[in-house]
Design an enzyme around this catalytic site. Sequence first.
Site, PDB file in Angstrom:
ATOM      1  CG  HIS A  19      -4.173  31.498  31.782  1.00 26.75           C
ATOM      2  ND1 HIS A  19      -4.667  32.260  33.062  1.00 26.75           N
ATOM      3  CD2 HIS A  19      -3.888  30.310  32.061  1.00 26.75           C
ATOM      4  CE1 HIS A  19      -4.912  31.183  33.912  1.00 26.75           C
ATOM      5  NE2 HIS A  19      -4.360  30.231  33.394  1.00 26.75           N
ATOM      6  CG  LEU A  40       1.513  53.026  33.574  1.00 28.43           C
ATOM      7  CD1 LEU A  40       0.765  53.619  34.598  1.00 28.43           C
ATOM      8  CD2 LEU A  40       0.932  51.966  32.578  1.00 28.43           C
ATOM      9  CG  ASP A  53      -9.142  35.410  40.353  1.00 31.37           C
ATOM     10  OD1 ASP A  53      -8.591  34.330  39.636  1.00 31.37           O
ATOM     11  OD2 ASP A  53      -9.661  35.080  41.436  1.00 31.37           O
TER      12      ASP A  53
HETATM   13  C1  IPE Z   1      -4.525  35.168  42.543  1.00 35.55           C
HETATM   14  O1  IPE Z   1      -5.313  34.471  42.077  1.00 35.55           O
HETATM   15  C2  IPE Z   1      -3.205  35.455  41.850  1.00 35.55           C
HETATM   16  C3  IPE Z   1      -3.221  35.892  40.669  1.00 35.55           C
HETATM   17  C4  IPE Z   1      -4.210  36.466  39.854  1.00 35.55           C
HETATM   18  C5  IPE Z   1      -2.011  35.893  39.890  1.00 35.55           C
HETATM   19  P1  IPE Z   1      -5.681  33.028  42.350  1.00 35.55           P
HETATM   20  O2  IPE Z   1      -6.605  32.582  41.307  1.00 35.55           O
HETATM   21  O3  IPE Z   1      -4.421  31.994  42.406  1.00 35.55           O
HETATM   22  O4  IPE Z   1      -6.198  33.248  43.658  1.00 35.55           O
HETATM   23  P2  IPE Z   1      -7.009  32.232  44.732  1.00 35.55           P
HETATM   24  O5  IPE Z   1      -5.979  30.838  44.929  1.00 35.55           O
HETATM   25  O6  IPE Z   1      -8.103  31.796  44.311  1.00 35.55           O
HETATM   26  O7  IPE Z   1      -7.175  32.913  46.058  1.00 35.55           O
HETATM   27  C1  IPE Z   2      -6.075  34.447  37.226  1.00 36.73           C
HETATM   28  O1  IPE Z   2      -7.101  33.652  36.897  1.00 36.73           O
HETATM   29  C2  IPE Z   2      -4.727  34.291  36.433  1.00 36.73           C
HETATM   30  C3  IPE Z   2      -3.613  33.395  37.263  1.00 36.73           C
HETATM   31  C4  IPE Z   2      -3.906  33.274  38.349  1.00 36.73           C
HETATM   32  C5  IPE Z   2      -2.466  33.080  36.522  1.00 36.73           C
HETATM   33  P1  IPE Z   2      -7.343  32.283  37.406  1.00 36.73           P
HETATM   34  O2  IPE Z   2      -6.498  31.259  36.320  1.00 36.73           O
HETATM   35  O3  IPE Z   2      -7.146  32.059  38.636  1.00 36.73           O
HETATM   36  O4  IPE Z   2      -8.958  31.958  36.800  1.00 36.73           O
HETATM   37  P2  IPE Z   2     -10.012  31.225  37.754  1.00 36.73           P
HETATM   38  O5  IPE Z   2      -9.822  32.074  38.944  1.00 36.73           O
HETATM   39  O6  IPE Z   2      -9.642  30.014  37.877  1.00 36.73           O
HETATM   40  O7  IPE Z   2     -11.236  31.453  37.061  1.00 36.73           O
HETATM   41 MG    MG Z   3      -8.189  32.431  40.404  1.00 34.68          MG
END
Ligand code: IPE
Ligand code: IPE
Ligand code: MG
Length: 250
Positions: free
Chosen positions: A42, A136, A25
């Site tokens: 990303h 792995l 995240d």
């Molecule tokens: C969780 O991240 C899902 C992934 C990393 C794929 P999110 O950024 O979507 O989670 P929330 O919505 O903040 O809890």
């Molecule tokens: C996690 O990073 C990746 C996915 C959920 C695909 P985020 O896109 O949630 O990044 P933040 O949390 O908005 O910084």
């Molecule tokens: Mg996020």
Amino acid sequence: MFKSSTQSIPDECCGVPRHVAVIMDGNGRWAKKRLMPRVFGHKKGVDALRETIKSCDAMGVEFLTVFAFSNENWRRPADEVSFLMGLFLQVLAGEIERMHEKQIRLQIIGNRSRFAPELLKLINDGEQKTAANTGLTLSIAVDYGGRWDVIQATQRMLADRPELIAGFEETDLAPYLAMAYAPEPDLFIRTGGEQRISNFLLWQLAYTELYFTDMLWPDFDRAALQTAVDWFRGRERRFGRISEQVQPVS
Ligand code: IPE
Ligand code: IPE
Ligand code: MG
């Protein structure tokens, strides 16, 4: 089948977590800090994943499971969703051969019903090609949700064994869960500062050690992984027992 942490106490291992599960995240915030569009984060996130796969492999981790797209991530703006799906397709297409060379076994977990046919084919081919590999096991959770998993498992179990409608046990359901091929995660890592599970492996995390770091996913590197593993090694895993039962008698 692997030992379930609630059915019997898993075997002690060598200090290195056998199975690491990661919520990657913070990509969007990483990009925002640099005044870049979210999707740039990303892309950098893919580099961090490559690095983490390499480091886990080198450390002797047997299973690495990463959350790439949740059931709830469809709620994001349409252009970000299609970018993520496109990126996933592109990364898979470009990396499967390399993974195969490194003996990595690839598994995709999640609800496949909304994937484009082209992506579905890549996933099936990639899984088949790497199925017999002995290195792995990399599981990528895409359109995955812990609740979805429990429901799909229950449905498939009851379709196979309708008599279980009268009552069933954990051991009846477990073989139908998306990660039945792996032991439960030992170490869970979430980057990005949030301290929540966000519908990741709800069932499987029952006795997993939970590690949270403020570091944003694109910054996560080998040293950060080592810090998490060192923290893990300092935990006392009791699985319901008391400390005196866990400590070796001196
Ligand atoms: C969780 O991240 C899902 C992934 C990393 C794929 P999110 O950024 O979507 O989670 P929330 O919505 O903040 O809890
Ligand atoms: C996690 O990073 C990746 C996915 C959920 C695909 P985020 O896109 O949630 O990044 P933040 O949390 O908005 O910084
Ligand atoms: Mg996020």
